[in-house]
Scaffold this active site. Structure first.
Site, short mmCIF file in Angstrom:
data_model
loop_
_atom_site.label_atom_id
_atom_site.label_comp_id
_atom_site.label_asym_id
_atom_site.label_seq_id
_atom_site.Cartn_x
_atom_site.Cartn_y
_atom_site.Cartn_z
N LYS A 103 0.88 -1.28 0.03
CA LYS A 103 -0.15 0.07 0.03
C LYS A 103 0.90 1.32 -0.01
CE LYS A 103 -3.83 1.86 2.76
NZ LYS A 103 -4.44 1.95 3.94
N HIS A 105 -0.18 4.52 0.18
CA HIS A 105 -0.72 5.55 1.15
C HIS A 105 -1.11 5.01 2.70
CE1 HIS A 105 -4.25 3.51 -0.42
NE2 HIS A 105 -4.87 3.94 0.38
#
Length: 222
Positions: A103, A105
């Site tokens: 991921k 963010h």
């Protein structure tokens, strides 16, 4: 683990149709007379029961551990549910799992949940090629933690590899040898065969005894 626990689990899995009988093609391309699909523990009651079997088996194994890790995807649910079951038995431990893709963010990274540290038990459904175990071991060691064991539902006890290049050992045995950690199974193929061979076995199940026995004879690991 106690024989009663193993037989209870087999009967539960058959009753929930997580263990099914017929003709199924395995990842190795074999025609198997039975199939185990942990994805069918798909309601709250059955998930709670399987988690309890995982937790009890782990506690009875005597393995020292500090937390659980669930490899994506099935291991995520199994590890988190097992953590709940352990807490209900008085053993509250953290757990974590991985994403298939990092991921970019928020918190970022591939690991979700508690920080990987201490002695960690990897929780999954079965071991086929051992890919998810390898990836889990690498993630755990990269974090400076120690893989303590692999906890699975069913050990198929069959020789690893394809028919033209069969290993004398099972996928479970290979994993244990490669990483130097125990693989703990709630039950195995011998337990399933014993259930089918029992004098109390339902006739609808006993009919599969010979097919499962022949499969074990052909592909069973030493």
């Amino acid at each position: 683990m106690s024989a009663n626990l193993k037989q209870e689990f087999i009967q539960f899995a058959v009753g929930a149709q997580v263990i099914r009988f017929g003709e199924f093609i395995t990842k190795a391309g074999r025609t198997s007379p039975y199939f185990f699909n942990a994805g069918l523990f798909n309601d709250g009651a059955n998930l709670g029961k399987i988690a309890n079997y995982y937790a009890q088996t782990l506690l009875e194994s005597g393995v020292e551990f500090d937390m659980l890790f669930g490899p994506a995807y099935k291991g995520i649910t199994l590890a988190s549910a097992t953590a709940v079951a352990l807490a209900n038995k008085g053993r509250n431990v953290p757990f974590a799992y991985n994403r298939k893709e990092a991921k970019d963010h928020g918190e970022g990274g591939t690991i979700v949940g508690a920080k990987l540290q201490g002695k960690i038990v990897i929780v999954d459904d079965v071991i086929s090629a051992g890919t998810s175990v390898r990836e889990s071991v690498e993630l755990i060691r990269a974090a400076g933690a120690m893989p303590a064991a692999v906890l699975i539902a069913l050990d198929r006890m069959e020789r690893a590899g394809k028919d033209d290049e069969l290993s004398p050992h099972s996928a479970v045995q290979e994993v244990s040898r490669l990483y130097g950690i125990p693989v703990i199974a709630i039950a195995n193929l011998n337990d399933l065969f014993e259930c089918l061979s029992s004098a109390n076995a339902d006739a609808s199940l006993a009919q599969f005894k010979d097919a499962v026995g022949a499969y074990r004879q052909k592909y069973g690991a030493i």
